[in-house]
Scaffold this motif. Structure first.
Motif, PDB file in Angstrom:
ATOM      1  N   MET A 161       0.843  -1.196   0.000  1.00  0.00           N
ATOM      2  CA  MET A 161       0.000   0.000   0.000  1.00  0.00           C
ATOM      3  C   MET A 161       0.882   1.251   0.000  1.00  0.00           C
ATOM      4  O   MET A 161       1.761   1.399   0.841  1.00  0.00           O
ATOM      5  CB  MET A 161      -0.870  -0.029   1.253  1.00  0.00           C
ATOM      6  N   SER A 162       0.649   2.139  -0.959  1.00  0.00           N
ATOM      7  CA  SER A 162       1.462   3.349  -1.092  1.00  0.00           C
ATOM      8  C   SER A 162       1.139   4.375  -0.010  1.00  0.00           C
ATOM      9  O   SER A 162       0.005   4.465   0.453  1.00  0.00           O
ATOM     10  CB  SER A 162       1.201   4.006  -2.452  1.00  0.00           C
ATOM     11  N   TYR A 163       2.158   5.163   0.371  1.00  0.00           N
ATOM     12  CA  TYR A 163       1.939   6.368   1.162  1.00  0.00           C
ATOM     13  C   TYR A 163       1.524   7.437   0.158  1.00  0.00           C
ATOM     14  O   TYR A 163       2.253   7.717  -0.808  1.00  0.00           O
ATOM     15  CB  TYR A 163       3.220   6.773   1.889  1.00  0.00           C
ATOM     16  N   VAL A 164       0.340   8.026   0.352  1.00  0.00           N
ATOM     17  CA  VAL A 164      -0.179   9.022  -0.595  1.00  0.00           C
ATOM     18  C   VAL A 164       0.082  10.421  -0.034  1.00  0.00           C
ATOM     19  O   VAL A 164      -0.495  10.823   0.980  1.00  0.00           O
ATOM     20  CB  VAL A 164      -1.687   8.810  -0.852  1.00  0.00           C
ATOM     21  N   LEU A 165       0.983  11.131  -0.711  1.00  0.00           N
ATOM     22  CA  LEU A 165       1.365  12.482  -0.295  1.00  0.00           C
ATOM     23  C   LEU A 165       0.667  13.493  -1.190  1.00  0.00           C
ATOM     24  O   LEU A 165       0.859  13.495  -2.408  1.00  0.00           O
ATOM     25  CB  LEU A 165       2.880  12.659  -0.400  1.00  0.00           C
ATOM     26  N   GLY A 166      -0.151  14.351  -0.586  1.00  0.00           N
ATOM     27  CA  GLY A 166      -0.764  15.437  -1.337  1.00  0.00           C
ATOM     28  C   GLY A 166       0.208  16.602  -1.427  1.00  0.00           C
ATOM     29  O   GLY A 166       0.788  17.006  -0.427  1.00  0.00           O
TER      30      GLY A 166
ATOM     31  N   VAL B 269       3.963  10.636  -9.899  1.00  0.00           N
ATOM     32  CA  VAL B 269       3.248  11.868  -9.588  1.00  0.00           C
ATOM     33  C   VAL B 269       2.014  11.970 -10.477  1.00  0.00           C
ATOM     34  O   VAL B 269       2.108  11.842 -11.696  1.00  0.00           O
ATOM     35  CB  VAL B 269       4.141  13.119  -9.807  1.00  0.00           C
ATOM     36  N   TRP B 270       0.868  12.205  -9.842  1.00  0.00           N
ATOM     37  CA  TRP B 270      -0.371  12.477 -10.578  1.00  0.00           C
ATOM     38  C   TRP B 270      -0.657  13.964 -10.492  1.00  0.00           C
ATOM     39  O   TRP B 270      -0.595  14.557  -9.415  1.00  0.00           O
ATOM     40  CB  TRP B 270      -1.535  11.680  -9.974  1.00  0.00           C
ATOM     41  N   ASP B 271      -0.953  14.580 -11.630  1.00  0.00           N
ATOM     42  CA  ASP B 271      -1.142  16.025 -11.726  1.00  0.00           C
ATOM     43  C   ASP B 271      -2.602  16.302 -12.071  1.00  0.00           C
ATOM     44  O   ASP B 271      -3.067  15.947 -13.155  1.00  0.00           O
ATOM     45  CB  ASP B 271      -0.197  16.549 -12.817  1.00  0.00           C
TER      46      ASP B 271
ATOM     47  N   LEU C 265      -3.632   5.600  -9.014  1.00  0.00           N
ATOM     48  CA  LEU C 265      -3.299   4.927  -7.752  1.00  0.00           C
ATOM     49  C   LEU C 265      -3.272   3.415  -7.922  1.00  0.00           C
ATOM     50  O   LEU C 265      -2.403   2.734  -7.375  1.00  0.00           O
ATOM     51  CB  LEU C 265      -4.289   5.329  -6.655  1.00  0.00           C
ATOM     52  N   SER C 266      -4.190   2.897  -8.711  1.00  0.00           N
ATOM     53  CA  SER C 266      -4.238   1.454  -8.965  1.00  0.00           C
ATOM     54  C   SER C 266      -2.996   0.995  -9.736  1.00  0.00           C
ATOM     55  O   SER C 266      -2.379  -0.017  -9.400  1.00  0.00           O
ATOM     56  CB  SER C 266      -5.515   1.132  -9.749  1.00  0.00           C
ATOM     57  N   ARG C 267      -2.616   1.775 -10.758  1.00  0.00           N
ATOM     58  CA  ARG C 267      -1.427   1.428 -11.567  1.00  0.00           C
ATOM     59  C   ARG C 267      -0.146   1.469 -10.745  1.00  0.00           C
ATOM     60  O   ARG C 267       0.821   0.790 -11.059  1.00  0.00           O
ATOM     61  CB  ARG C 267      -1.276   2.405 -12.751  1.00  0.00           C
ATOM     62  N   ASN C 268      -0.122   2.311  -9.715  1.00  0.00           N
ATOM     63  CA  ASN C 268       1.099   2.507  -8.924  1.00  0.00           C
ATOM     64  C   ASN C 268       0.974   1.961  -7.509  1.00  0.00           C
ATOM     65  O   ASN C 268       1.690   2.396  -6.602  1.00  0.00           O
ATOM     66  CB  ASN C 268       1.450   4.003  -8.896  1.00  0.00           C
ATOM     67  N   ALA C 269       0.098   0.984  -7.318  1.00  0.00           N
ATOM     68  CA  ALA C 269      -0.181   0.449  -5.975  1.00  0.00           C
ATOM     69  C   ALA C 269       1.053  -0.155  -5.316  1.00  0.00           C
ATOM     70  O   ALA C 269       1.133  -0.210  -4.084  1.00  0.00           O
ATOM     71  CB  ALA C 269      -1.301  -0.584  -6.054  1.00  0.00           C
ATOM     72  N   ASP C 270       2.035  -0.592  -6.104  1.00  0.00           N
ATOM     73  CA  ASP C 270       3.240  -1.203  -5.536  1.00  0.00           C
ATOM     74  C   ASP C 270       4.305  -0.187  -5.138  1.00  0.00           C
ATOM     75  O   ASP C 270       5.298  -0.546  -4.502  1.00  0.00           O
ATOM     76  CB  ASP C 270       3.850  -2.198  -6.533  1.00  0.00           C
ATOM     77  N   ALA C 271       4.110   1.078  -5.523  1.00  0.00           N
ATOM     78  CA  ALA C 271       5.097   2.112  -5.186  1.00  0.00           C
ATOM     79  C   ALA C 271       5.003   2.446  -3.703  1.00  0.00           C
ATOM     80  O   ALA C 271       3.905   2.598  -3.172  1.00  0.00           O
ATOM     81  CB  ALA C 271       4.858   3.361  -6.020  1.00  0.00           C
ATOM     82  N   PRO C 272       6.136   2.571  -3.002  1.00  0.00           N
ATOM     83  CA  PRO C 272       6.070   2.910  -1.581  1.00  0.00           C
ATOM     84  C   PRO C 272       5.504   4.309  -1.337  1.00  0.00           C
ATOM     85  O   PRO C 272       4.898   4.575  -0.304  1.00  0.00           O
ATOM     86  CB  PRO C 272       7.523   2.816  -1.110  1.00  0.00           C
TER      87      PRO C 272
END
Length: 197
Positions: A1-6, A29-31, A98-105
């Motif tokens: 589960m990724s840490y989601v930083l806004g 990064v999602w823009d 988020l789904s595509r990058n679910a493995d990213a820390p």
């Protein structure tokens, strides 16, 4: 589960540059602004629905942003009608990312109006980029398309920088970009370390 930083900050604070530092370090990064551009572009998911409610706002298969602005200026109901179309599409774009990058820390969501839209509560942490009002004004008014009146209008719709800083988990000042880059790298290391704790 990724840490989601806004990632957020008022106009002219260095948010786009800071987002680039995360990308340079390999962080997904999602823009939010780029997502809207994709939705408005030729073949974008917002083109048809916006054309249905305002035919003048679409041309050659894409959304005409200038026509959209004119419509918003003329019709008090226009913005809410546009947002009813665009917000769910943006949310889907973000969920897909988020789904595509679910493995990213660590992943970063670059959202200009993060506090204004109530999105901060959905983040694991919030990073605000900031400079003082004088530097902000200098940067923004260097843009060829910007006037002092336009800047005041934008700032009136945004949560103040002081309030953003007070609500943030992390603050990076962007006066010296290489210092800001080093702070980003240190923050990435800290958050990645937490992910493995």
């Amino acid at each position: 589960m990724s840490y989601v930083l806004g990632l957020t900050g008022s106009i002219g604070m260095g948010k786009s540059t800071t987002a680039g530092f995360f990308r340079d370090a390999g962080v997904p990064v999602w823009d939010a602004d780029a997502a809207v551009h994709r939705l408005y572009a030729k073949g974008g998911a917002a083109v048809g629905p916006i054309g249905d409610i305002c035919p003048d706002a679409t041309a050659i298969g894409k959304v005409d942003r200038a026509a959209l602005k004119d419509w918003i200026a003329r019709d008090a109901s226009a913005l809410a009608r546009i947002e009813a179309i665009v917000h769910p599409l943006v949310a889907k774009d973000r969920a897909d990312f988020l789904s595509r990058n679910a493995d990213a820390p660590l992943v970063v969501l670059d959202i200009p109006l993060l506090f204004e839209t109530g999105g901060a509560e959905k983040m694991d942490g919030v990073l605000v980029v900031s400079v003082d009002a004088e530097e902000q004004r200098r940067r923004v008014l260097e843009r060829a398309t910007m006037t002092p009146a336009m800047l005041e209008s934008i700032l009136a719709r945004q949560t103040s920088d002081a309030e953003k800083r007070a609500k943030a988990d992390f603050v990076i000042e962007t006066y010296e970009m290489e210092e800001a880059r080093a702070e980003v790298q240190a923050l990435i290391a800290k958050l990645n370390e937490g992910a493995h704790a």
